[in-house]
Design a protein around this motif. Structure first.
Motif, PDB file in Angstrom:
ATOM      1  N   PHE A 169      41.914  42.719  42.896  1.00 45.19           N
ATOM      2  CA  PHE A 169      41.904  44.140  43.279  1.00 45.19           C
ATOM      3  C   PHE A 169      41.248  45.031  42.231  1.00 45.19           C
ATOM      4  N   GLN A 170      41.519  44.815  40.963  1.00 44.31           N
ATOM      5  CA  GLN A 170      41.071  45.740  39.930  1.00 44.31           C
ATOM      6  C   GLN A 170      39.554  45.855  39.864  1.00 44.31           C
ATOM      7  N   ASP A 171      38.839  44.721  39.900  1.00 43.12           N
ATOM      8  CA  ASP A 171      37.382  44.769  39.770  1.00 43.12           C
ATOM      9  C   ASP A 171      36.649  44.382  41.046  1.00 43.12           C
ATOM     10  N   GLN A 172      37.382  43.973  42.090  1.00 45.38           N
ATOM     11  CA  GLN A 172      36.815  43.599  43.387  1.00 45.38           C
ATOM     12  C   GLN A 172      35.809  42.452  43.295  1.00 45.38           C
ATOM     13  N   ARG A 173      35.902  41.663  42.238  1.00 47.05           N
ATOM     14  CA  ARG A 173      35.070  40.468  42.121  1.00 47.05           C
ATOM     15  C   ARG A 173      35.760  39.290  42.804  1.00 47.05           C
ATOM     16  N   ILE A 174      34.958  38.319  43.237  1.00 44.12           N
ATOM     17  CA  ILE A 174      35.512  37.065  43.731  1.00 44.12           C
ATOM     18  C   ILE A 174      35.699  36.121  42.552  1.00 44.12           C
ATOM     19  N   TYR A 175      36.870  35.518  42.486  1.00 46.65           N
ATOM     20  CA  TYR A 175      37.186  34.515  41.470  1.00 46.65           C
ATOM     21  C   TYR A 175      37.383  33.174  42.164  1.00 46.65           C
ATOM     22  N   HIS A 176      37.057  32.101  41.452  1.00 47.55           N
ATOM     23  CA  HIS A 176      37.404  30.781  41.970  1.00 47.55           C
ATOM     24  C   HIS A 176      38.339  30.108  40.987  1.00 47.55           C
ATOM     25  N   ILE A 192      29.412  38.778  39.795  1.00 49.97           N
ATOM     26  CA  ILE A 192      29.260  39.659  38.634  1.00 49.97           C
ATOM     27  C   ILE A 192      29.926  41.004  38.914  1.00 49.97           C
ATOM     28  N   LYS A 193      30.079  41.799  37.854  1.00 47.45           N
ATOM     29  CA  LYS A 193      30.595  43.155  38.012  1.00 47.45           C
ATOM     30  C   LYS A 193      29.516  44.027  38.656  1.00 47.45           C
ATOM     31  N   ASN A 194      29.836  44.580  39.787  1.00 47.18           N
ATOM     32  CA  ASN A 194      28.913  45.486  40.472  1.00 47.18           C
ATOM     33  C   ASN A 194      29.737  46.364  41.411  1.00 47.18           C
ATOM     34  N   GLN A 195      29.063  47.043  42.318  1.00 46.55           N
ATOM     35  CA  GLN A 195      29.748  47.939  43.251  1.00 46.55           C
ATOM     36  C   GLN A 195      29.900  47.306  44.629  1.00 46.55           C
ATOM     37  N   LEU A 196      29.862  45.975  44.667  1.00 49.42           N
ATOM     38  CA  LEU A 196      30.068  45.280  45.933  1.00 49.42           C
ATOM     39  C   LEU A 196      31.534  44.906  46.108  1.00 49.42           C
ATOM     40  N   ARG A 197      31.972  44.941  47.344  1.00 49.34           N
ATOM     41  CA  ARG A 197      33.298  44.466  47.711  1.00 49.34           C
ATOM     42  C   ARG A 197      33.126  43.324  48.719  1.00 49.34           C
ATOM     43  N   TYR A 198      34.093  42.415  48.758  1.00 50.98           N
ATOM     44  CA  TYR A 198      33.970  41.218  49.577  1.00 50.98           C
ATOM     45  C   TYR A 198      35.254  40.994  50.372  1.00 50.98           C
ATOM     46  N   ALA A 199      35.094  40.409  51.559  1.00 49.20           N
ATOM     47  CA  ALA A 199      36.267  40.101  52.384  1.00 49.20           C
ATOM     48  C   ALA A 199      35.912  39.073  53.441  1.00 49.20           C
ATOM     49  N   ASP A 200      36.948  38.393  53.953  1.00 46.23           N
ATOM     50  CA  ASP A 200      36.816  37.561  55.143  1.00 46.23           C
ATOM     51  C   ASP A 200      35.779  36.450  54.949  1.00 46.23           C
ATOM     52  N   PHE A 201      35.834  35.772  53.789  1.00 48.22           N
ATOM     53  CA  PHE A 201      34.810  34.781  53.497  1.00 48.22           C
ATOM     54  C   PHE A 201      35.214  33.387  53.963  1.00 48.22           C
ATOM     55  N   ILE A 202      34.195  32.573  54.235  1.00 49.88           N
ATOM     56  CA  ILE A 202      34.377  31.181  54.641  1.00 49.88           C
ATOM     57  C   ILE A 202      33.476  30.318  53.767  1.00 49.88           C
ATOM     58  N   LEU A 203      33.767  29.026  53.721  1.00 52.87           N
ATOM     59  CA  LEU A 203      32.957  28.097  52.932  1.00 52.87           C
ATOM     60  C   LEU A 203      31.955  27.391  53.832  1.00 52.87           C
ATOM     61  N   SER A 210      30.368  41.918  53.146  1.00 57.82           N
ATOM     62  CA  SER A 210      30.121  42.668  51.913  1.00 57.82           C
ATOM     63  C   SER A 210      30.065  44.159  52.223  1.00 57.82           C
ATOM     64  N   GLU A 211      30.555  44.943  51.276  1.00 59.25           N
ATOM     65  CA  GLU A 211      30.497  46.403  51.399  1.00 59.25           C
ATOM     66  C   GLU A 211      29.931  46.956  50.098  1.00 59.25           C
ATOM     67  N   ASP A 212      28.788  47.618  50.181  1.00 61.22           N
ATOM     68  CA  ASP A 212      28.031  48.067  49.014  1.00 61.22           C
ATOM     69  C   ASP A 212      28.333  49.541  48.733  1.00 61.22           C
ATOM     70  N   HIS A 213      28.895  49.810  47.545  1.00 58.11           N
ATOM     71  CA  HIS A 213      29.238  51.174  47.137  1.00 58.11           C
ATOM     72  C   HIS A 213      28.324  51.680  46.020  1.00 58.11           C
ATOM     73  N   ASN A 214      27.124  51.125  45.931  1.00 55.69           N
ATOM     74  CA  ASN A 214      26.195  51.544  44.872  1.00 55.69           C
ATOM     75  C   ASN A 214      25.604  52.925  45.116  1.00 55.69           C
ATOM     76  N   SER A 215      25.588  53.373  46.346  1.00 57.15           N
ATOM     77  CA  SER A 215      24.996  54.663  46.679  1.00 57.15           C
ATOM     78  C   SER A 215      26.078  55.718  46.857  1.00 57.15           C
ATOM     79  N   GLU A 216      25.693  56.983  46.678  1.00 55.80           N
ATOM     80  CA  GLU A 216      26.624  58.076  46.956  1.00 55.80           C
ATOM     81  C   GLU A 216      26.739  58.327  48.458  1.00 55.80           C
ATOM     82  N   GLU A 217      25.834  57.724  49.213  1.00 57.24           N
ATOM     83  CA  GLU A 217      25.900  57.838  50.663  1.00 57.24           C
ATOM     84  C   GLU A 217      27.002  56.916  51.188  1.00 57.24           C
TER      85      GLU A 217
END
Length: 527
Positions: free
Chosen positions: A96-103, A115-126, A137-144
Motif C-alpha cells: 500500500f505505501q509505495d504501490q509497487r508489486i513485490y514478489h 520500480i518506484k513510479n506513479q503506476l498502480r497495479y491490480a488484478d494481475f495474473i501469471l 495499471s493506473e498511471d498517475h504521472n499526469s495532473e490530468e
C-alpha cells in the motif's frame, strides 16, 4: 430463572458495548487456493488497518506471510481489491505505501519487482509461458485524469510493456488454460461497471502480443463481469442482459448461452477487483452463489443438465468462492455469527472455520434475528429491508409501548443490506430499539431495473423508500411513529441529510462521512 425486568424500550442495559464492537475484530477478504494451501487477507485495526496475507498449509499450520510493515492493498480505482497472487508458493502482492508489486519466494522476505513510479497495479495474473504478469495499471504521472490500461510485467526484470489501452477502465484479465487466449473487461465514462461494460477476447501470439481482438459480449446497456475459463477452455461470464446478473457461456461458434436463467443475481457490482462468485469443480460443474430478496445462497450448477442444487449451509452472505477439486473456500456471514473464512469439503459435507472476524461470543438471548420486510413505496413500486426487533433476555417492555425505530440507509449507493451478524446493529436492538436496514431503490440484488431506480433520483427514491419503510412498520405495529431515527454513511449519509432537511418523518438522525454537496463531490472525487 428471574422474570424479565419491565422497562421502557431504549433504556435496557446491554453487554454489547461500543468497546466490545471494536475489540479483537478483523476484516477478512480475498481467500484463494494455491494447490492445497489456502491464503486470505486479514485487515487488522490494531495494526492501523494493515492487510496481512495469511497462509494455511495442507496440514493445518497457520503462517503469517507478509511481515511488518508491508500492507497488502492496491489503490487502483481507489477501492482496490485483486491485490495479490500466489502460484506454486510464489507470491506477488501490491504494497500500500509505495504501490509497487513485490514478489516473495517461500521462506524469503518480499523483494520489489516494479520500480518506484506513479503506476498502480491490480488484478494481475501469471502468464508463465512468457515469464510475465498481466495486470491492470493506473498511471498517475499526469495532473490530468489517471490513465488505465492492461500491461505486462516481466517477472525476472520488472520491465513493463503496454498490452491494451484506449478505454477509461479495465479489469479482469484472464488467460485460458493453455495461455493462447486472453479475455478482459473494459468500460468508459460516463458508465459505471454496473451500467455498461464490454467483454473482449484476443489471441496471444508466441511473442506475447495480442491479435484478433474482438468484443464478444456487453455494450448496449449491458453489464458484463467475472470472465473465467473452465478447465477445458470454455469462457464463462456474468451478464445482466436479462435484467438479472446470470451466468453465460461463450461458445466456439461465437454465441453466448445462459447456463441457468433465474430471477436472481449471480454477481456483485464491480466496486473492487478480485470478486469471485463462482468457480469450477470440473468442466461440467460450478460452485456458485446467488442472491434473492437480499439473501445469498450457495449452490452447485450442473451445466449440461441445467440443474441448480442448493448446498445446505447456515450462511446468508457469501463471497470470494474458490474451488480446488471438491474443496471450496469462501468468506461467509450469517444472521447470528461473525463473518468467517471457511473451508467446505463437498464430499464429506464438512465445514471448517479457518478464521472468524471476531472472537467475541454473545449470548443468543441478546441477539436479534432479522426478518425480511417487503413494503409498498412511491410510484406503486415495492422495496425491501431487514427488520430487527428489540431483543434482550433480561427485559420486556411496558404494556402497549412500541419501540423506537432506527432506520439505516446503506452506502454505495449500489450496495445492499444483508442479514449478516453485526454488533453495531445488536448494540441498538439489545437496548430496546428496533432496527430497519433498508434496501432502497438502487440497491443491488434485485435486478438491473431496481438498481437503476436511483438514476437521476438520488435524494428522492432512497428517501421515499426509507420513509415509506418506516411508516409501513409503524402501521404494522412494529415501531413507534413518534420515535423514528435515520442514519447512514457516504451515499447513505446524503440520504440521511436529505430526509432530515426536506421531510418531517424522522425526529433525529446521524450522517457519517456523508455526501453533503453533490457539486463538490463531482469536482473532487476520483476517476
Amino acid at each position: 430463572m428471574l422474570s424479565p425486568i419491565v422497562a421502557p424500550f431504549g433504556s435496557w442495559q446491554s453487554p454489547i458495548t461500543s468497546d466490545l464492537i471494536v475489540a479483537e475484530s478483523i476484516g477478512l477478504g480475498e481467500i484463494i487456493f494455491d494447490n492445497n494451501d489456502i491464503y486470505w487477507l486479514e485487515k487488522r485495526p490494531k495494526e492501523q488497518g494493515r492487510n496481512v496475507l495469511i497462509k494455511r498449509t495442507a496440514n493445518g499450520e497457520i503462517i503469517e506471510i507478509t511481515p511488518q510493515p508491508f500492507n497488502v492493498r492496491t489503490r487502483v480505482h481507489e477501492y482496490g481489491g485483486g491485490s495479490f497472487l500466489v502460484v506454486n508458493g510464489v507470491i506477488y502482492f501490491v504494497n500500500f505505501q509505495d504501490q509497487r508489486i513485490y514478489h516473495q519466494f517461500p521462506n524469503e522476505d518480499p523483494k520489489p519487482l516494479t520500480i518506484k513510479n506513479q503506476l498502480r497495479y491490480a488484478d494481475f495474473i501469471l502468464d508463465s509461458d512468457h515469464h510475465r504478469l498481466i495486470s491492470v495499471s493506473e498511471d498517475h504521472n499526469s495532473e490530468e485524469e489517471p490513465q488505465n490500461c492492461l500491461i505486462s510485467i516481466n517477472i525476472n526484470t520488472g520491465e513493463i510493456h503496454p498490452l491494451v489501452s484506449g478505454d477509461d477502465f479495465y479489469s479482469s484479465p484472464r488467460l485460458n488454460p493453455d495461455g493462447t487466449k486472453l479475455a478482459w473487461i473494459s468500460w468508459n465514462h460516463p458508465n459505471m461497471p454496473w451500467d455498461e461494460t464490454k467483454l473482449w477476447l484476443a489471441t496471444v501470439q508466441e511473442d506475447g502480443s495480442l491479435t484478433d481482438i474482438k468484443c464478444i459480449a456487453g455494450g448496449n446497456n449491458e453489464s458484463v463481469s467475472e470472465p473465467k475459463w473452465s478447465p477445458d477452455g470454455q469462457l464463462y461470464f456474468s451478464s445482466d442482459q436479462s435484467n438479472w446478473w446470470n451466468l453465460y457461456c461463450y461458445t466456439s461458434r461465437g454465441n453466448t448461452t445462459p447456463l441457468f436463467p433465474l430471477t436472481a443475481e449471480f454477481s456483485y457490482p464491480h466496486w473492487v477487483f478480485g470478486l469471485s462468485t463462482y468457480s469450477f469443480i470440473s468442466n461440467n460443474k460450478i460452485i456458485c452463489t446467488f442472491t434473492q430478496d437480499g439473501q445469498w445462497y450457495l449452490a452447485s450448477l450442473d451445466i449440461p443438465n441445467k440443474q441448480l442444487s442448493l448446498l445446505d449451509t447456515p450462511y446468508t452472505n457469501i463471497a470470494s468462492i474458490h474451488v480446488n477439486h471438491h474443496q471450496v473456500v469462501l468468506i461467509v456471514g450469517s444472521a447470528t455469527e461473525p463473518n468467517s473464512a471457511i473451508h467446505l469439503n463437498l464430499e464429506l459435507g464438512k465445514i471448517t472455520v479457518l478464521k472468524q472476524s471476531s472472537k467475541i461470543e454473545i449470548d443468543k438471548g441478546y441477539v436479534s434475528s432479522p426478518e425480511l420486510v417487503t413494503f409498498p413505496t412511491s410510484s406503486k413500486l415495492t422495496a425491501y429491508g431487514w427488520y430487527y426487533p428489540p431483543t434482550n433476555k433480561n427485559y420486556t417492555e411496558p404494556d402497549g409501548e412500541l419501540p423506537p425505530l432506527f432506520v439505516k440507509s446503506h452506502g454505495g449507493p449500489t450496495a445492499a443490506a444483508s442479514p449478516s451478524f453485526s454488533l453495531k446493529i445488536q448494540y441498538w436492538t439489545s437496548r430496546g430499539f428496533a432496527y430497519f436496514d433498508v434496501n432502497y431503490g438502487g440497491s443491488t440484488g434485485f435486478g438491473r431495473e431496481y438498481r437503476q431506480r436511483l438514476n437521476e433520483q438520488w435524494g428522492i427514491v432512497d428517501v421515499d423508500d426509507c420513509i415509506n419503510g418506516a411508516k409501513y412498520l409503524v402501521n404494522q405495529g412494529k415501531a413507534d411513529g413518534d420515535r423514528l431515527i435515520i442514519s447512514g454513511g457516504s451515499a447513505g449519509g446524503y440520504t440521511t441529510l436529505a430526509a432530515l432537511t426536506f421531510r418531517h418523518t424522522f425526529k433525529a438522525g446521524a450522517s457519517y462521512y456523508g455526501v453533503s454537496d453533490l457539486e463538490t463531490l463531482a469536482k473532487d472525487t476520483h476517476k
